[in-house]
Design a protein around this motif. Structure first.
Motif, PDB file in Angstrom:
ATOM      1  N   SER A 195       0.796  -1.144   0.187  1.00  0.00           N
ATOM      2  CA  SER A 195      -0.006   0.192   0.118  1.00  0.00           C
ATOM      3  C   SER A 195       0.723   1.315  -0.133  1.00  0.00           C
ATOM      4  O   SER A 195       0.626   2.132  -0.759  1.00  0.00           O
ATOM      5  N   LEU A 196       1.926   1.292   0.735  1.00  0.00           N
ATOM      6  CA  LEU A 196       3.020   2.468   0.966  1.00  0.00           C
ATOM      7  C   LEU A 196       3.784   2.670  -0.116  1.00  0.00           C
ATOM      8  O   LEU A 196       4.470   3.675  -0.256  1.00  0.00           O
ATOM      9  N   GLU A 197       4.218   1.464  -0.708  1.00  0.00           N
ATOM     10  CA  GLU A 197       5.266   1.583  -1.657  1.00  0.00           C
ATOM     11  C   GLU A 197       4.612   0.900  -2.817  1.00  0.00           C
ATOM     12  O   GLU A 197       4.668  -0.497  -3.040  1.00  0.00           O
ATOM     13  N   PRO A 198       3.923   1.579  -3.806  1.00  0.00           N
ATOM     14  CA  PRO A 198       2.868   0.997  -4.870  1.00  0.00           C
ATOM     15  C   PRO A 198       3.878   0.495  -6.053  1.00  0.00           C
ATOM     16  O   PRO A 198       3.232  -0.376  -6.897  1.00  0.00           O
ATOM     17  N   GLY A 260      -6.956  -0.124  -0.378  1.00  0.00           N
ATOM     18  CA  GLY A 260      -7.337   0.335  -1.657  1.00  0.00           C
ATOM     19  C   GLY A 260      -6.236   1.255  -2.280  1.00  0.00           C
ATOM     20  O   GLY A 260      -6.304   1.403  -3.396  1.00  0.00           O
ATOM     21  N   ARG A 261      -5.176   1.377  -1.619  1.00  0.00           N
ATOM     22  CA  ARG A 261      -3.886   1.830  -2.356  1.00  0.00           C
ATOM     23  C   ARG A 261      -2.857   0.965  -3.251  1.00  0.00           C
ATOM     24  O   ARG A 261      -2.172   1.372  -3.885  1.00  0.00           O
ATOM     25  N   ILE A 262      -3.125  -0.219  -2.984  1.00  0.00           N
ATOM     26  CA  ILE A 262      -2.214  -1.484  -3.470  1.00  0.00           C
ATOM     27  C   ILE A 262      -2.607  -1.114  -5.153  1.00  0.00           C
ATOM     28  O   ILE A 262      -3.546  -0.999  -5.561  1.00  0.00           O
ATOM     29  N   LYS A 263      -1.435  -1.373  -5.842  1.00  0.00           N
ATOM     30  CA  LYS A 263      -1.230  -1.536  -7.241  1.00  0.00           C
ATOM     31  C   LYS A 263      -0.899  -2.636  -7.907  1.00  0.00           C
ATOM     32  O   LYS A 263      -1.299  -2.991  -9.152  1.00  0.00           O
ATOM     33  N   GLY A 264      -0.130  -3.560  -7.149  1.00  0.00           N
ATOM     34  CA  GLY A 264       0.253  -4.703  -7.700  1.00  0.00           C
ATOM     35  C   GLY A 264      -0.499  -5.824  -7.377  1.00  0.00           C
ATOM     36  O   GLY A 264      -1.669  -5.768  -6.824  1.00  0.00           O
TER      37      GLY A 264
END
Length: 320
Positions: A195-198, A260-264
């Motif tokens: 989340s914090l390192e997308p 919800g911040r996750i990109k991977g």
């Protein structure tokens, strides 16, 4: 388990704990502090020896000046290009684990950086000074401090992102091919890291902790990983006069609010008989992920060894 739900109900469940109104501002400010933190580190050769990998103790300075320890394992053989990497996170009150499990990944060309959580079973220091109680666990560490930045898990979550950034910055690692992996508390930290390192490309959180605290409270909390919430209310708020305030503060370090911040890509692993981290608390976070995701359910398993999971994890990370 008591009061748990069917799989269709779990897949629709959106959580019971609140999302604080200042949640986004809280974490943007935290990430700004992390951005100012240098990625310098110290490597110390380990006594452990392998014919396949180089093994090091790695130390870096985390937010607030704490000295954070990791185990770092990288392939011995030279590779023609920057390779894959994995950050690993351990369970509650444990440490970064044996060298051998990292060597197995190094034998497949991975560089592995496994973090020790501050003040738990490893070598990382916890220099956080807080007001209020620290009885029986880390969830409530800082809960009574006037400054919400003094929540213990805020700093640990930031450590996960710093760990990933350090690994991504190493000359032998391709920053676009880095994954994250962990079980229980480590599963929660895997979610926090992604989340914090997308840039985390793939992550496997296994029956994660630190999610949907109010729902956890509704369960048989005295036999779960969330038992410290019981101790807190028992000794410091027996009439629950501050219940809303407490759960709102805990919402700042609730992984369902970060998910919800996750990109991977995500492979989420859960056991439906889990008495330690109730499945509903896990699904509260899983259901908020909008990135590509798959769910691996062990129907008759709880918070325990899950057969074939290590094999599946390696195969997924090999696709990086």
């Amino acid at each position: 388990m008591t009061n748990e739900r069917s799989v269709p109900e779990l897949l629709a469940y959106q959580g019971s704990s609140p999302r604080p109104a200042n949640f986004d501002e809280y974490w943007e400010r935290a990430l700004a502090e992390l951005d100012a933190q240098p990625l310098d580190y110290e490597l110390v050769p380990a006594e452990f020896r392998s014919e396949l990998a180089e093994c090091f103790h790695l130390y870096f300075t985390g937010v607030g000046g704490a000295r954070v320890h990791c185990k770092y394992v990288r392939p011995k053989r030279e590779v023609a290009e920057r390779g894959r990497g994995i950050v690993m996170f351990h369970g509650y009150a444990c440490d970064s684990g044996d060298w051998m499990e990292k060597v197995a990944y190094a034998a497949h060309g991975f560089s592995v950086l496994a973090m020790d959580c501050r003040g738990q079973g490893g070598l990382s220091e916890d220099n956080l000074t807080v007001r209020g109680t620290t009885i029986r666990g880390h969830i409530i560490r800082g809960i009574d401090d006037p400054n919400p930045d003094h929540l213990y898990y805020r700093n640990v979550f930031l450590d996960t992102a710093q760990t990933a950034r350090i690994l991504m910055n190493m000359p032998e690692v391709d920053p676009a091919r880095v994954g994250a992996y962990g079980c229980s508390q480590g599963g929660a930290l895997t979610v926090a890291c992604a989340s914090l390192e997308p840039r985390i490309a793939a992550a496997i959180p296994v029956y994660p902790f630190l999610s949907d605290y109010r729902r956890a409270w509704e369960q048989n909390i005295t036999t779960s990983a969330y038992e410290e919430l019981n101790y807190y209310f028992r000794f410091f708020d027996p009439h629950h006069l501050r219940e809303e305030d407490i759960f709102n503060r805990l919402g700042l370090i609730d992984i369902q609010n970060l998910a919800g911040r996750i990109k991977g890509k995500i492979l989420w692993v859960t056991g439906l008989m889990d008495p330690i981290c109730p499945p509903s608390t896990q699904f509260a976070a899983y259901n908020k992920i909008t990135a590509p995701k798959d769910l691996l359910v062990y129907h008759e398993y709880g918070h325990e060894y899950l057969p074939y999971l290590a094999d599946k994890a390696l195969q997924m990370f090999m696709e990086l």
